[in-house]
Design a protein around this motif. Structure first.
Motif, PDB file in Angstrom:
ATOM      1  N   ASP A   1     -71.191 131.341 -61.545  1.00 53.29           N
ATOM      2  CA  ASP A   1     -71.866 130.549 -62.578  1.00 53.29           C
ATOM      3  C   ASP A   1     -70.886 130.157 -63.680  1.00 53.29           C
ATOM      4  O   ASP A   1     -70.889 129.016 -64.161  1.00 53.29           O
ATOM      5  CB  ASP A   1     -73.040 131.328 -63.188  1.00 53.29           C
ATOM      6  CG  ASP A   1     -74.313 131.229 -62.356  1.00 53.29           C
ATOM      7  OD1 ASP A   1     -74.251 130.696 -61.225  1.00 53.29           O
ATOM      8  OD2 ASP A   1     -75.368 131.686 -62.833  1.00 53.29           O
ATOM      9  N   TRP A   2     -70.037 131.084 -64.086  1.00 56.81           N
ATOM     10  CA  TRP A   2     -69.045 130.790 -65.117  1.00 56.81           C
ATOM     11  C   TRP A   2     -68.069 129.731 -64.618  1.00 56.81           C
ATOM     12  O   TRP A   2     -67.697 128.804 -65.363  1.00 56.81           O
ATOM     13  CB  TRP A   2     -68.293 132.060 -65.492  1.00 56.81           C
ATOM     14  CG  TRP A   2     -67.380 131.859 -66.677  1.00 56.81           C
ATOM     15  CD1 TRP A   2     -67.684 132.008 -67.990  1.00 56.81           C
ATOM     16  CD2 TRP A   2     -66.007 131.445 -66.624  1.00 56.81           C
ATOM     17  NE1 TRP A   2     -66.582 131.721 -68.781  1.00 56.81           N
ATOM     18  CE2 TRP A   2     -65.544 131.361 -67.966  1.00 56.81           C
ATOM     19  CE3 TRP A   2     -65.121 131.137 -65.590  1.00 56.81           C
ATOM     20  CZ2 TRP A   2     -64.242 130.996 -68.284  1.00 56.81           C
ATOM     21  CZ3 TRP A   2     -63.831 130.757 -65.903  1.00 56.81           C
ATOM     22  CH2 TRP A   2     -63.397 130.701 -67.250  1.00 56.81           C
TER      23      TRP A   2
ATOM     24  N   ALA B   1     -69.862 126.259 -64.552  1.00 61.36           N
ATOM     25  CA  ALA B   1     -70.100 125.755 -65.913  1.00 61.36           C
ATOM     26  C   ALA B   1     -68.804 125.358 -66.599  1.00 61.36           C
ATOM     27  O   ALA B   1     -68.722 124.300 -67.239  1.00 61.36           O
ATOM     28  CB  ALA B   1     -70.844 126.810 -66.737  1.00 61.36           C
ATOM     29  N   SER B   2     -67.785 126.176 -66.478  1.00 60.41           N
ATOM     30  CA  SER B   2     -66.555 125.954 -67.244  1.00 60.41           C
ATOM     31  C   SER B   2     -65.764 124.757 -66.747  1.00 60.41           C
ATOM     32  O   SER B   2     -64.911 124.242 -67.467  1.00 60.41           O
ATOM     33  CB  SER B   2     -65.678 127.211 -67.208  1.00 60.41           C
ATOM     34  OG  SER B   2     -65.209 127.469 -65.897  1.00 60.41           O
TER      35      SER B   2
ATOM     36  N   LYS C   1     -69.506 122.093 -70.221  1.00 60.68           N
ATOM     37  CA  LYS C   1     -69.250 123.544 -70.215  1.00 60.68           C
ATOM     38  C   LYS C   1     -70.542 124.358 -70.074  1.00 60.68           C
ATOM     39  O   LYS C   1     -70.689 125.439 -70.648  1.00 60.68           O
ATOM     40  CB  LYS C   1     -68.489 123.992 -71.475  1.00 60.68           C
ATOM     41  CG  LYS C   1     -67.189 123.237 -71.710  1.00 60.68           C
ATOM     42  CD  LYS C   1     -66.248 123.364 -70.527  1.00 60.68           C
ATOM     43  CE  LYS C   1     -64.940 122.604 -70.757  1.00 60.68           C
ATOM     44  NZ  LYS C   1     -64.106 122.546 -69.528  1.00 60.68           N
ATOM     45  N   ASP C   2     -71.465 123.817 -69.283  1.00 62.43           N
ATOM     46  CA  ASP C   2     -72.699 124.547 -68.980  1.00 62.43           C
ATOM     47  C   ASP C   2     -73.177 124.118 -67.593  1.00 62.43           C
ATOM     48  O   ASP C   2     -72.496 123.342 -66.898  1.00 62.43           O
ATOM     49  CB  ASP C   2     -73.772 124.327 -70.048  1.00 62.43           C
ATOM     50  CG  ASP C   2     -74.171 122.862 -70.211  1.00 62.43           C
ATOM     51  OD1 ASP C   2     -74.101 122.087 -69.226  1.00 62.43           O
ATOM     52  OD2 ASP C   2     -74.566 122.474 -71.331  1.00 62.43           O
ATOM     53  N   LEU C   3     -74.347 124.608 -67.185  1.00 61.28           N
ATOM     54  CA  LEU C   3     -74.863 124.331 -65.843  1.00 61.28           C
ATOM     55  C   LEU C   3     -75.839 123.163 -65.811  1.00 61.28           C
ATOM     56  O   LEU C   3     -76.505 122.938 -64.797  1.00 61.28           O
ATOM     57  CB  LEU C   3     -75.545 125.595 -65.282  1.00 61.28           C
ATOM     58  CG  LEU C   3     -74.627 126.796 -65.055  1.00 61.28           C
ATOM     59  CD1 LEU C   3     -75.442 128.018 -64.667  1.00 61.28           C
ATOM     60  CD2 LEU C   3     -73.581 126.494 -63.973  1.00 61.28           C
ATOM     61  N   SER C   4     -75.908 122.382 -66.878  1.00 62.88           N
ATOM     62  CA  SER C   4     -76.923 121.331 -66.970  1.00 62.88           C
ATOM     63  C   SER C   4     -76.733 120.223 -65.945  1.00 62.88           C
ATOM     64  O   SER C   4     -77.691 119.515 -65.612  1.00 62.88           O
ATOM     65  CB  SER C   4     -76.936 120.735 -68.380  1.00 62.88           C
ATOM     66  OG  SER C   4     -75.680 120.148 -68.699  1.00 62.88           O
TER      67      SER C   4
ATOM     68  N   GLU D   1     -72.067 115.340 -62.028  1.00 59.76           N
ATOM     69  CA  GLU D   1     -72.035 114.990 -63.450  1.00 59.76           C
ATOM     70  C   GLU D   1     -72.186 113.489 -63.671  1.00 59.76           C
ATOM     71  O   GLU D   1     -72.781 113.063 -64.666  1.00 59.76           O
ATOM     72  CB  GLU D   1     -70.719 115.461 -64.071  1.00 59.76           C
ATOM     73  CG  GLU D   1     -70.547 116.967 -64.130  1.00 59.76           C
ATOM     74  CD  GLU D   1     -69.227 117.348 -64.778  1.00 59.76           C
ATOM     75  OE1 GLU D   1     -69.099 117.158 -66.007  1.00 59.76           O
ATOM     76  OE2 GLU D   1     -68.321 117.813 -64.059  1.00 59.76           O
TER      77      GLU D   1
ATOM     78  N   THR E   1     -67.198 121.843 -65.913  1.00 62.34           N
ATOM     79  CA  THR E   1     -67.903 120.613 -66.270  1.00 62.34           C
ATOM     80  C   THR E   1     -67.451 120.140 -67.645  1.00 62.34           C
ATOM     81  O   THR E   1     -66.884 120.910 -68.432  1.00 62.34           O
ATOM     82  CB  THR E   1     -69.426 120.819 -66.294  1.00 62.34           C
ATOM     83  OG1 THR E   1     -69.765 121.699 -67.373  1.00 62.34           O
ATOM     84  CG2 THR E   1     -69.934 121.403 -64.979  1.00 62.34           C
TER      85      THR E   1
END
Length: 300
Positions: free
Chosen positions: A179-180, A183-184, A189-192, A285, A186
């Motif tokens: 997960d980190w 996220a990191s 810096k999140d999972l959105s 994204e 993108t």
């Protein structure tokens, strides 16, 4: 993983036996064949936002690479050969042949794009077109691994460490690690950027010990045999004989420093491309912007 959501309604599922083990693939759409290859640490599910549009004009083949998702994880070899991009590329060619496609286009992200350009180098005449998303060639990555790149691409060194060190570290809390990682990389810096249903697929694959091992083997091959193959092709002057499109995120490694097109010209004389506003996971994204570049390229 049978309870995971189906993000490709109407697509068919296949298992194809190859030298790399049994490969899982989805197929759908109609038109010329287009092989879609995913990257680390994902599965073929990463194409779910773009597949409906691409299926209007192409017959899509969306496999899980060896060691990922629902495909078999080959036993590691002494020199990481089963996870070389050459071996993975051979497996993908066999999948396409099994499904009736002797010639095809490839669009691929991350590790899958390394498999894609290796097919282009190892199988002249196979590819009609090749699109690579948010990568630089393996040789360019290693030969320009300065302090700034190493701090961002730390996983290249970490995952390539000898077994069982990275597997043990990741295995203590794989959900946190992956997960980190997602996220990191993108822009936000999140999972959105990730559909929760797709995220469930990625987590299910990444939390299996044999697949953690496979992902590390993928990077061990990248630091050894894949680099050797790149350097041999560069020395021999071998290049990809089809048009190549490179698309990269402005907020990740290829978007920093010199244009990625300069690095790609060493392998692909007929290369074009442009950045999109995104981090590493451009297909999730910024799927609309990627399609805006890819669809005209495929139709050319």
């Amino acid at each position: 993983m049978a309870d995971l959501a189906d993000l490709f309604p109407g697509f068919e599922s296949h298992y194809v036996d190859t030298a790399a083990g049994r490969i899982f693939a989805r197929t759908g759409g109609s038109g010329p064949p287009l092989l879609l290859l995913h990257g680390y640490p994902q599965t073929g599910v990463m194409w779910h936002k773009m597949a409906p549009e691409l299926a209007k004009t192409h017959t899509l083949v969306i496999p899980d690479l060896p060691g990922y998702g629902w495909s078999a994880a080959p036993e590691p070899g002494a020199h990481h050969d089963p996870y070389s991009k050459r071996a993975m590329g051979e497996a993908m060619v066999r999948v396409m042949e099994h499904l009736g496609h002797a010639h095809f286009a490839v669009a691929a992200h991350d590790r899958g794009a390394r498999v894609g350009y290796r097919i282009g180098l190892d199988h002249p005449g196979r590819l009609d077109k090749l699109a690579v998303f948010d990568i630089l060639p393996t040789s360019a990555m290693w030969h320009h691994m300065d302090r700034a790149r190493a701090m961002t691409a730390y996983h290249w060194m970490f995952l390539a460490q000898p077994h069982p060190f990275p597997e043990t570290v990741i295995g203590k809390d794989p959900r946190y690690y992956f997960d980190w990682t997602l996220a990191s990389w993108t822009a936000a810096k999140d999972l959105s950027a990730f559909d929760p249903r797709a995220l469930a697929h990625y987590r299910a694959s990444c939390e299996v010990p044999e697949r953690i091992r496979a992902m590390c083997e993928d990077y061990r091959a990248g630091a050894t045999i894949d680099l050797m193959h790149d350097e041999a092709d560069l020395a021999a002057g071998r290049t990809i004989d089809c048009p190549v499109l490179a698309v990269w995120g402005t907020k990740w490694i290829p978007g920093r420093g010199a244009s990625p097109l300069e690095a790609w010209r060493a392998f692909a004389p007929d290369v074009s491309g442009a950045p999109v506003e995104a981090g590493h996971f451009v297909c999730e994204e910024a799927p609309g912007e990627v399609l805006a570049a890819l669809v005209p390229f495929l139709a050319r």
